[in-house]
Design a protein around this motif. Structure first.
Motif, PDB file in Angstrom:
ATOM      1  N   UNK A 155      -3.349   8.183  14.153  1.00 23.05           N
ATOM      2  CA  UNK A 155      -4.150   7.199  13.419  1.00 23.05           C
ATOM      3  C   UNK A 155      -4.388   7.811  12.043  1.00 23.05           C
ATOM      4  N   UNK A 156      -3.922   7.131  11.018  1.00 18.34           N
ATOM      5  CA  UNK A 156      -3.901   7.769   9.705  1.00 18.34           C
ATOM      6  C   UNK A 156      -4.874   7.095   8.748  1.00 18.34           C
ATOM      7  N   UNK A 157      -5.530   7.917   7.946  1.00 15.18           N
ATOM      8  CA  UNK A 157      -6.488   7.378   6.971  1.00 15.18           C
ATOM      9  C   UNK A 157      -5.752   6.888   5.723  1.00 15.18           C
ATOM     10  N   UNK A 158      -6.094   5.689   5.316  1.00 14.67           N
ATOM     11  CA  UNK A 158      -5.500   5.104   4.103  1.00 14.67           C
ATOM     12  C   UNK A 158      -6.294   5.538   2.864  1.00 14.67           C
ATOM     13  N   UNK A 159      -5.590   5.745   1.772  1.00 17.44           N
ATOM     14  CA  UNK A 159      -6.196   5.903   0.435  1.00 17.44           C
ATOM     15  C   UNK A 159      -5.522   4.887  -0.493  1.00 17.44           C
ATOM     16  N   UNK A 160      -6.228   4.417  -1.509  1.00 14.31           N
ATOM     17  CA  UNK A 160      -5.642   3.377  -2.372  1.00 14.31           C
ATOM     18  C   UNK A 160      -4.334   3.826  -3.030  1.00 14.31           C
ATOM     19  N   UNK A 161      -3.324   2.980  -2.914  1.00 14.21           N
ATOM     20  CA  UNK A 161      -2.027   3.246  -3.548  1.00 14.21           C
ATOM     21  C   UNK A 161      -1.418   1.930  -3.969  1.00 14.21           C
ATOM     22  N   UNK A 162      -0.632   1.973  -5.002  1.00 11.39           N
ATOM     23  CA  UNK A 162       0.235   0.850  -5.390  1.00 11.39           C
ATOM     24  C   UNK A 162      -0.600  -0.409  -5.623  1.00 11.39           C
ATOM     25  N   UNK A 163      -0.415  -1.471  -4.840  1.00 13.90           N
ATOM     26  CA  UNK A 163      -1.088  -2.738  -5.137  1.00 13.90           C
ATOM     27  C   UNK A 163      -2.353  -2.975  -4.310  1.00 13.90           C
ATOM     28  N   UNK A 164      -2.735  -2.002  -3.495  1.00 13.87           N
ATOM     29  CA  UNK A 164      -3.946  -2.180  -2.679  1.00 13.87           C
ATOM     30  C   UNK A 164      -5.013  -1.209  -3.184  1.00 13.87           C
ATOM     31  N   UNK A 193       0.827  -1.215   0.000  1.00 13.39           N
ATOM     32  CA  UNK A 193       0.000   0.000   0.000  1.00 13.39           C
ATOM     33  C   UNK A 193       0.863   1.268   0.000  1.00 13.39           C
ATOM     34  N   UNK A 194       2.164   1.142  -0.273  1.00 17.55           N
ATOM     35  CA  UNK A 194       3.089   2.282  -0.099  1.00 17.55           C
ATOM     36  C   UNK A 194       2.693   3.470  -0.971  1.00 17.55           C
ATOM     37  N   UNK A 195       2.562   4.638  -0.344  1.00 17.54           N
ATOM     38  CA  UNK A 195       2.194   5.819  -1.135  1.00 17.54           C
ATOM     39  C   UNK A 195       3.409   6.449  -1.818  1.00 17.54           C
ATOM     40  N   UNK A 196       4.595   6.025  -1.410  1.00 15.73           N
ATOM     41  CA  UNK A 196       5.815   6.519  -2.065  1.00 15.73           C
ATOM     42  C   UNK A 196       6.501   5.405  -2.846  1.00 15.73           C
ATOM     43  N   UNK A 197       5.726   4.462  -3.361  1.00 20.17           N
ATOM     44  CA  UNK A 197       6.310   3.273  -4.005  1.00 20.17           C
ATOM     45  C   UNK A 197       7.177   3.640  -5.207  1.00 20.17           C
ATOM     46  N   UNK A 198       6.882   4.800  -5.845  1.00 20.29           N
ATOM     47  CA  UNK A 198       7.664   5.182  -7.026  1.00 20.29           C
ATOM     48  C   UNK A 198       9.128   5.436  -6.676  1.00 20.29           C
ATOM     49  N   UNK A 199       9.418   5.764  -5.401  1.00 21.12           N
ATOM     50  CA  UNK A 199      10.834   5.857  -5.017  1.00 21.12           C
ATOM     51  C   UNK A 199      11.245   4.692  -4.116  1.00 21.12           C
ATOM     52  N   UNK A 200      10.324   4.233  -3.235  1.00 24.97           N
ATOM     53  CA  UNK A 200      10.722   3.179  -2.281  1.00 24.97           C
ATOM     54  C   UNK A 200      10.977   1.850  -2.990  1.00 24.97           C
ATOM     55  N   UNK A 201      10.246   1.575  -4.054  1.00 25.20           N
ATOM     56  CA  UNK A 201      10.409   0.289  -4.745  1.00 25.20           C
ATOM     57  C   UNK A 201      11.200   0.470  -6.046  1.00 25.20           C
ATOM     58  N   UNK A 202      11.887   1.584  -6.171  1.00 22.30           N
ATOM     59  CA  UNK A 202      12.648   1.842  -7.398  1.00 22.30           C
ATOM     60  C   UNK A 202      14.106   1.452  -7.214  1.00 22.30           C
ATOM     61  N   UNK A 203      14.687   0.862  -8.249  1.00 14.52           N
ATOM     62  CA  UNK A 203      16.114   0.590  -8.239  1.00 14.52           C
ATOM     63  C   UNK A 203      16.891   1.889  -8.416  1.00 14.52           C
ATOM     64  N   UNK A 204      18.132   1.893  -7.933  1.00 14.61           N
ATOM     65  CA  UNK A 204      18.988   3.047  -8.202  1.00 14.61           C
ATOM     66  C   UNK A 204      19.125   3.183  -9.710  1.00 14.61           C
TER      67      UNK A 204
END
Ligand code: SF4
Length: 353
Positions: free
Chosen positions: A250-259, A89-100
């Motif tokens: 307590x943080x509200x989730x919004x759809x991101x990435x694979x969720x 559900x990572x909202x920063x997946x474009x950098x967190x799951x990116x290769x160098x």
């Protein structure tokens, strides 16, 4: 930029074991760790994204979120790429799951960051954030040491998945932490984040034992971690094993990435807020508008101390020492009485992608 990694063990046949985080990856020559940013180069472990900054902005400190650490101030926020978790559900997946090298990054030295931080008006310091800061450990350590010398504050926004020894080194220079506690359930950690719960709990205990400023964020995701019984166990644990005074977001989730589940219902957030208030003194609901659960009240006389609307902050009930003006209870230990405490906004320093 590549540089030698700090925490690894040499193994037979030019293999290495990285011991920075609880994955403890064993890597053959040329292999890259789960975090995507540590690589075995001929029997030596290297960090391959030293100073490769993908995100850089002046943010309100409340955006981290840190509500009890110099409220109403701003902080230069930096991030790189990679992560040692793989949250679906990572909202920063474009950098967190990116290769160098697969993402735009600009090279900065620690000195560049300090220079930039000092030139920003009303900036209290540096936030290591956006992706997981522990996986750019060497850059964080060098930069945060220089920041200390320059009289700046350091904060770290982290998933808490780090081994004890490097954490103790980080604790020498980081002043405040917000740690994500994503669930109170090891199955969730294994399946949804590809990591484990227990090391995160250990990190929370270590930070708390060192008396560093600590806040916790819990993102509530429908169908994945919205069991109120499990949530109650979690807040009880925070209260008894850490402290009832630790602010919980307590943080509200919004759809991101694979969720793709719909956003967290407001009713769930409000009921979790009521559960948490039974055990913790300072509970907030974030990422949700118009529900008025982001203000700070005096735990003693219940007067309003800090009013928050988006990132407009009014420290209406605090004296210059962070005490309640009504009953003089100390509430905000780290406080800077500052006329600019209203209407701070993010300003990007790197161009958007
Ligand atoms: S920091 Fe990266 S390489 Fe090191 S153990 Fe963790 S995931 Fe593996």
């Amino acid at each position: 930029m590549k540089t030698k990694a700090s925490y690894f063990i040499e193994k037979e046949g030019k293999a290495v074991q990285c011991i920075l985080c609880p994955h403890n990856c064993i890597l053959k020559d040329g292999a890259v760790g789960i975090c995507r940013v540590r690589q075995n180069n001929k029997g030596q472990l290297e960090t391959i994204n030293f100073g490769d900054i993908t995100a850089l902005a002046i943010d309100p400190i409340e955006k981290k979120p840190l509500y009890h650490f110099y409220p109403g101030t701003q902080i230069l926020s930096v991030g790189t790429n990679g992560c040692n978790m793989s949250c679906k559900f990572c909202q920063n997946h474009h950098i967190s799951q990116a290769n160098s090298n697969s993402y735009f990054a600009r090279s900065f030295s620690p000195e560049d960051i300090i220079d930039l931080a000092k030139r920003q008006k009303d900036n209290i310091g540096i936030a290591f954030t956006y992706n997981e800061p522990s996986i750019f450990f060497e850059f964080l350590i060098e930069t945060s040491k220089l920041a200390k010398i320059a009289g700046l504050k350091n904060v770290m926004i982290s998933n808490g998945y780090i081994n004890r020894k490097p954490l103790l080194e980080i604790l020498e220079t980081i002043d405040a932490f917000n740690i994500d506690l994503k669930a109170f359930n090891d199955k969730f950690y294994k399946k949804i984040t590809k990591s484990k719960l227990q090391p995160v709990l250990e990190t929370l205990k270590t930070i708390n034992a060192q008396e560093k400023h600590l806040e916790i964020t819990h993102l509530v995701i429908p169908n994945l971690n919205d069991d109120p019984v499990e949530f109650e166990e979690m807040v009880k644990w925070i209260s008894s094993e850490l402290s009832p005074w630790i602010p919980l977001h307590i943080s509200r989730y919004f759809p991101h990435f694979e969720v793709s589940y719909p956003p967290t219902p407001i009713s769930t957030l409000l009921s979790f807020f009521e559960i948490a208030k039974q055990y913790l003194q300072h509970v907030y609901v974030g990422n949700a508008q118009n529900i008025e659960k982001s203000d700070t009240y005096c735990p003693n006389c219940k007067e309003l101390l800090i009013e928050r609307e988006f990132y407009n902050i009014d420290t209406v009930g605090l004296d210059p020492n962070g005490k309640c003006t009504h009953c003089h209870t100390p509430v905000i230990k780290n406080f800077k009485d500052n006329e600019n405490q209203t209407a701070s906004r993010s300003r990007k320093v790197l161009p958007s992608q």
